[in-house]
Scaffold this motif. Structure first.
Motif, mmCIF file in Angstrom:
data_model
loop_
_atom_site.group_PDB
_atom_site.id
_atom_site.type_symbol
_atom_site.label_atom_id
_atom_site.label_comp_id
_atom_site.label_asym_id
_atom_site.label_seq_id
_atom_site.Cartn_x
_atom_site.Cartn_y
_atom_site.Cartn_z
ATOM 1 N N ASP A 62 13.756 -123.987 -34.786
ATOM 2 C CA ASP A 62 13.616 -123.441 -33.310
ATOM 3 C C ASP A 62 14.514 -122.254 -32.819
ATOM 4 N N ASP A 63 15.448 -123.383 -32.054
ATOM 5 C CA ASP A 63 16.767 -122.653 -31.935
ATOM 6 C C ASP A 63 16.897 -120.378 -32.391
ATOM 7 N N TYR A 64 17.436 -121.343 -33.681
ATOM 8 C CA TYR A 64 18.225 -120.359 -34.788
ATOM 9 C C TYR A 64 16.866 -118.872 -34.761
ATOM 10 N N ARG A 65 15.434 -119.791 -34.903
ATOM 11 C CA ARG A 65 14.042 -118.575 -34.935
ATOM 12 C C ARG A 65 14.721 -117.345 -33.929
ATOM 13 N N VAL A 66 14.393 -118.055 -32.238
ATOM 14 C CA VAL A 66 15.046 -117.289 -30.927
ATOM 15 C C VAL A 66 16.091 -116.799 -31.340
ATOM 16 N N HIS A 67 17.370 -116.769 -31.620
ATOM 17 C CA HIS A 67 18.928 -115.732 -32.077
ATOM 18 C C HIS A 67 18.203 -114.505 -33.252
ATOM 19 N N CYS A 68 17.960 -115.434 -33.483
ATOM 20 C CA CYS A 68 17.246 -114.243 -35.211
ATOM 21 C C CYS A 68 16.505 -113.005 -34.648
ATOM 22 N N GLU A 69 15.961 -113.440 -33.793
ATOM 23 C CA GLU A 69 14.863 -112.509 -32.635
ATOM 24 C C GLU A 69 15.431 -111.764 -31.761
ATOM 25 N N GLU A 70 16.279 -112.149 -31.049
ATOM 26 C CA GLU A 70 17.257 -111.524 -30.009
ATOM 27 C C GLU A 70 18.343 -110.688 -31.687
#
Length: 93
Positions: A62-70
């Motif tokens: 989930d953290d990586y998904r948020v980082h990827c979206e950013e």
């Protein structure tokens, strides 16, 4: 009728045997010194560890998904900025 009664008696006897075996297995799980109980508790411990690891990995995902979206948002902004600067450079030429 006699054949059905014999079959019923046979099934009842088999059921009793199975219930006895089940009780023996339950008793062996209650005694922590038996091999079956040790394997059961070891498997239970492994399951708990794997569940914790899975939870940790899900959180990281989930953290990586948020980082990827950013990063995707930043990429889009930089592409727009690049287009603007490219058009300004062409105008100045």
């Amino acid at each position: 009728v006699a054949a059905l009664q014999d079959e019923k008696n046979s099934l009842m006897s088999e059921n009793e045997i199975m219930n006895d075996r089940l009780e023996q297995l339950d008793d062996s799980l209650d005694d922590p010194n038996t091999a079956v109980a040790k394997k059961y508790f070891h498997a239970q411990l492994q399951l708990e560890q794997l569940q914790e690891e899975n939870f940790r990995l899900e959180a990281a995902k989930d953290d990586y998904r948020v980082h990827c979206e950013e990063l995707e948002k930043q990429l889009i902004e930089l592409q727009h900025r690049n287009n603007e600067l490219t058009s300004l450079a062409e105008e100045s030429r």
